[in-house]
Design an enzyme around this catalytic site. Sequence first.
Site, short mmCIF file in Angstrom:
data_model
loop_
_atom_site.label_atom_id
_atom_site.label_comp_id
_atom_site.label_asym_id
_atom_site.label_seq_id
_atom_site.Cartn_x
_atom_site.Cartn_y
_atom_site.Cartn_z
N CYS A 187 -0.68 -4.60 -6.50
CA CYS A 187 -1.36 -5.15 -5.31
C CYS A 187 -1.31 -6.67 -5.30
CB CYS A 187 -2.80 -4.64 -5.28
SG CYS A 187 -3.90 -5.57 -4.21
N CYS A 223 -4.74 -8.36 -5.13
CA CYS A 223 -5.43 -8.33 -6.42
C CYS A 223 -4.92 -9.44 -7.33
CB CYS A 223 -5.23 -6.97 -7.10
SG CYS A 223 -5.76 -5.54 -6.12
N CYS A 265 8.79 6.80 6.68
CA CYS A 265 9.49 6.61 7.95
C CYS A 265 10.97 6.95 7.79
CB CYS A 265 9.32 5.18 8.44
SG CYS A 265 7.61 4.62 8.62
N CYS A 288 9.30 1.40 4.93
CA CYS A 288 8.43 2.57 4.72
C CYS A 288 9.24 3.80 4.33
CB CYS A 288 7.63 2.82 6.00
SG CYS A 288 6.93 4.46 6.14
#
Length: 597
Positions: free
Chosen positions: A471, A474, A135, A132
């Site tokens: 994605c 997807c 983060c 992340c």
Amino acid sequence: MAFRVLLLFSLTALLIFSAVSPSFAASSSDDVDDEDLSFLEDLKEDDVPGADSLSSSTGFDEFEGGEEEDPDMYNDDDDEEGDFSDLGNPDSDPLPTPEIDEKDVVVIKERNFTDVIENNQYVLVEFYAPWCGHCQSLAPEYAAAATELKEDGVVLAKIDATEENELAQEYRVQGFPTLLFFVDGEHKPYTGGRTKETIVTWVKKKIGPGVYNLTTLDDAEKVLTSGNKVVLGYLNSLVGVEHDQLNAASKAEDDVNFYQTVNPDVAKMFHLDPESKRPALVLVKKEEEKISHFDGEFVKSALVSFVSANKLALVSVFTRETAPEIFESAIKKQLLLFVTKNESEKVLTEFQEAAKSFKGKLIFVSVDLDNEDYGKPVAEYFGVSGNGPKLIGYTGNEDPKKYFFDGEIQSDKIKIFGEDFLNDKLKPFYKSDPIPEKNDEDVKIVVGDNFDEIVLDDSKDVLLEVYAPWCGHCQALEPMYNKLAKHLRSIDSLVITKMDGTTNEHPKAKAEGFPTILFFPAGNKTSEPITVDTDRTVVAFYKFLRKHATIPFKLEKPASTESPKTAESTPKVETTETKESPDSTTKSSQSDSKDEL
């Protein structure tokens, strides 16, 4: 025109007939359930256009994790404030990790979680993911705050949510980073900023008094050199009505430190006239406009309004650290100026001059287009391109909208734009890719500029997938979606479509994650679309469409169940005589996951 009138008349009669004939509608529903639909799954992926051309992009490199790129991109919790997290795209390249002294940050695992929470009165817990980006940006600030707050008996801890899945699920972690503040074992969301100063200020307000006394010059000097935003009340007494009003106001501001004094010399250090009438109040910050004097009635409501309007800089510079302060503010409308360093000097002067007229009403933000880390990605999100400074208005609420300024960057023109923005007199802007020159595949391509023409065509039932190129869900859905479209391509009343949700926008296609699949029934395009929540199979989608389509249809089973190779072998369409009531719809027990924005 005559055709549309006839169509709407027929649909109205059909819906009335269905409504007054529940048994007939039920029999139609039973007919769907009794159909032999095995042939729908027989189509081979090799026969599906595009099945071998999934997007090669597996990461959203411009925005770590892809989460920033939903309309509420600067917030933390999907259910409360949008999503300022990196949930949903662990494949993106992590940022380089600098050396950080985390000696005072406690690492929590499931085995020691209870001990840490029960043995400490105050614990701030960060749920994070190693990949992340937010983060990683937070880590040095969090570590520095841990060291400072250690003296106050506050523990700062972190939990790797990718390893401690059960803890993350128990505390309903929906994005990274998620911070929770525990007091005597009870937790509530952390709503402060992302810098050491804002973390420390927020926590100290939760564990101590709202207002601190300043009695000595040494203490006053320490406060003034801390770099924090400070409010000082110059009172007649440290207890009583004046203190009570100041204390009540302090509870409304988590990122500003409140102090009070009766010492004239302390007041003078804070640029207050020692001989001025008490109570008096001043706000001190490190930005260009350092001093703001309060001249209203000394009551909570007036004090809160004053602090809220003056605590931000006249023009806030957009960075990762300032993003929460800007976009989580109670002021939900912002003017964002996108400018390069070469253009900034003159333009920013005009921008700052205009900002003076909108304190407490609009937040003025400058975005450095030369900055590769956040300037250019943020410009891309907002649809800003080309050379020259660009100014947009942004409404950062549950229904975010963007408004483009068309004119020369001059203070008087910015003021007119700002007033029109405040009074909702502007037309919103929506992103769009170019309309494709050819659009004859089974799955039609929708962009912002042809959305009304294709999706909102009242004579068609339209299925729309809002996707993102990066994605994974997807990409996994694409072969099935193409297969469905090929089966249904001979049904003139039904259109299967898709839209790249990262580069196109429309008020009727709001996506909280990718993929989002929406159904727009014929004859009812003014209502909100139906969100498709069913198994990700051709059969499940076919059943959904049969139940919800305004214009009835039915596929006949082919004479042979071999994979159709030509248009002639495509299943035939049989039009039924009735439509089932939408009320009879039941959701599938299994919902597909989606990539969070």
